[in-house]
Design an enzyme around this catalytic site. Structure first.
Site, PDB file in Angstrom:
ATOM      1  N   ARG A 199      -9.833  16.090   6.401  1.00 31.96           N
ATOM      2  CA  ARG A 199     -10.662  16.500   5.256  1.00 31.96           C
ATOM      3  C   ARG A 199     -12.001  17.039   5.740  1.00 31.96           C
ATOM      4  NH1 ARG A 199      -9.734  11.010   2.837  1.00 31.96           N
ATOM      5  NH2 ARG A 199      -7.671  11.110   1.892  1.00 31.96           N
TER       6      ARG A 199
ATOM      7  N   HIS B 115     -12.584   3.438  -0.203  1.00 33.44           N
ATOM      8  CA  HIS B 115     -12.673   2.489   0.920  1.00 33.44           C
ATOM      9  C   HIS B 115     -13.447   1.232   0.526  1.00 33.44           C
ATOM     10  CE1 HIS B 115     -12.262   5.831   4.209  1.00 33.44           C
ATOM     11  NE2 HIS B 115     -11.094   5.271   3.968  1.00 33.44           N
TER      12      HIS B 115
ATOM     13  N   ASN C  96       0.866  -1.170   0.000  1.00 29.73           N
ATOM     14  CA  ASN C  96       0.000   0.000   0.000  1.00 29.73           C
ATOM     15  C   ASN C  96       0.909   1.228   0.000  1.00 29.73           C
ATOM     16  OD1 ASN C  96      -1.778   2.041   0.513  1.00 29.73           O
ATOM     17  ND2 ASN C  96      -2.719   1.092   2.313  1.00 29.73           N
TER      18      ASN C  96
END
Ligand code: ADP
Length: 413
Positions: free
Chosen positions: A250, A189, A7
């Site tokens: 965010r 996600h 990742n």
């Protein structure tokens, strides 16, 4: 087979080595052999490496780029002293699975990598300029080391949401903007939402078509997903991960006119405003303290900090609004699933989210809720219409399993 799961973020690289194959998947017996994280790539990096059943090694070293980071991991894998069960050298790694953030409309499932697929992922850079270039660095570095000697698969955060209907994914802007530039909601996600929906199905002995739930991924990034008959029908993140819930840094949903307004009032460029919305907003922006929910809760509880309390209230309020709206789009919703660092570990936040929702059929048992942190289980009362599940996510496992299925050319679920 042993799968290296990567990742790659812009300045970090997380990895796991997972032993899995079709038989192990069927018996749910696959296992993690090692994991690690290299943070602050580009400067003095912090490196954490851990073979299962051994203590973690932590050190710092100058790591200039992703290629050097992967070289570091490879050196560790090749060192017998590392103690990774069944892995003596790189030859014991049989496939690599990459997490790719944006697959655009092209990628509806995980896929084996080849040159043309890499080009298609490059084509998605426009849609995810912050994420896909970092993911690609991981792919390039692995290719430099292994060449074509090992199969690699790409697993997309967006793929699970490809089942959203057009009325959920289209923005109400001129249709030509979608036709010409693919401006639409994609959602992210997806690997996490898909994993917890799958675990929920197993734990409740259901067929996939009978899974009607709301999945809430509350971590540093946060999103909510409405799942009908086992597939995503709506989710809160949009063309990028900026839309939707309040997150660590965010803003989530916002009147688009704020962007122009801030450029005029503060003299920012549009790029600066976008960066503020992505990196300095959310829990961090409201609290003025941190993006870390644990610390915010501590400040709110111990020091009665007004803005920490406000950050929690705004965070929880946004989640509750989305739960209300997703309950109204689902037919026969059966449960809400909490996952991600906050969703899995904070009975406090879960309790605030579920408070006074009796009229929607949501009733939490606070003792069960407190007992569940970090574990899987249902904390709804017996009379609650909806189940309230905590299910720890495991995106890496799903990436490893999809890699195995891609290699075996099996149909993907
Ligand atoms: P990422 O999205 O980066 O994978 P995580 O899913 O690990 O992040 O979630 C990180 C968030 O989870 C942080 O805000 C952290 O404070 C929060 N968190 C972890 N444990 C707890 C806890 N016990 N109580 C409240 N928040 C927690």
């Amino acid at each position: 087979m042993n799968v290296l799961v990567l990742n790659s973020g812009s300045s970090s690289l997380k990895f796991q080595i997972i032993q899995t194959d079709l038989e192990l998947i069927a018996s749910n017996a696959d296992r993690r052999l090692a994991s690690g994280l290299i943070e602050r790539i580009g400067s003095e990096s912090i490196i954490t490496l851990k073979a299962e059943e051994k203590p973690a090694l932590k050190k710092t070293a100058p790591i200039r780029n992703h290629r050097m980071a992967i070289d570091h991991i490879v050196k560790w894998i090749n060192n017998k002293e590392s103690g990774i069960a069944g892995v003596q050298s790189l030859r014991d790694i049989h496939a690599v699975g990459h997490r790719i953030v944006h697959g655009g409309e092209k990628f509806t499932h995980s896929t084996l990598l080849d040159e043309s697929i890499v080009r298609d992922i490059q084509d998605c850079i426009d849609l995810a300029p912050l994420h896909n270039p970092a993911n690609l660095k991981g792919i390039y570095a692995i290719h430099e080391i292994f060449g074509d000697s090992i199969p690699q698969a790409a697993v997309f955060d967006t793929a699970f949401h490809h089942t959203m209907p057009d009325h959920a994914y289209l923005y109400a802007i001129p249709y030509a903007m979608y036709r010409r530039h693919k401006v639409r909601r994609y959602g992210f996600h997806g690997t996490s939402h898909r994993y917890v929906a799958y675990r929920y199905r197993l734990m409740n002995n259901l067929q996939k078509k009978d899974v009607n739930v709301i999945s809430l991924h509350l971590g540093n990034g946060c999103s909510i997903c409405a799942i009908q008959n086992g597939v995503s029908v709506d989710t809160s993140m949009g063309m990028t991960p900026l839309e939707g819930l309040v997150m660590g840094t965010r803003s989530g949903d916002l009147d688009a006119a704020v962007l122009q307004f801030l450029t005029l009032k503060e003299g920012f460029s549009l790029a600066e405003v976008e960066s503020i919305l992505n990196k300095q907003s959310g829990l961090l922006g409201i609290s003025g303290l941190t993006n870390d929910m644990r610390e915010i809760i501590e400040e709110a509880k111990e020091n009665d900090d007004r803005r920490a309390k406000l950050a929690i209230s705004i965070f929880v309020y946004r989640v509750r609004k989305y739960i209300g709206s997703y309950l109204s789009v689902l037919k026969n919703p059966a449960a809400i699933i909490f996952t991600g660092g906050i969703g899995e570990n904070s009975d406090y936040v879960r309790s605030l989210i579920c408070k006074d929702m009796h009229f929607l059929g949501v009733k939490a048992d606070e003792d069960k809720n407190k007992a569940l942190n970090g574990n899987a289980g249902d904390f709804a009362t017996d009379s609650s219409k909806l189940g309230l599940w905590v299910i720890p996510t495991n995106e890496e496992l799903l990436i490893a399993r999809d890699t195995v299925r891609c290699v075996a050319r099996q149909e993907l679920p």
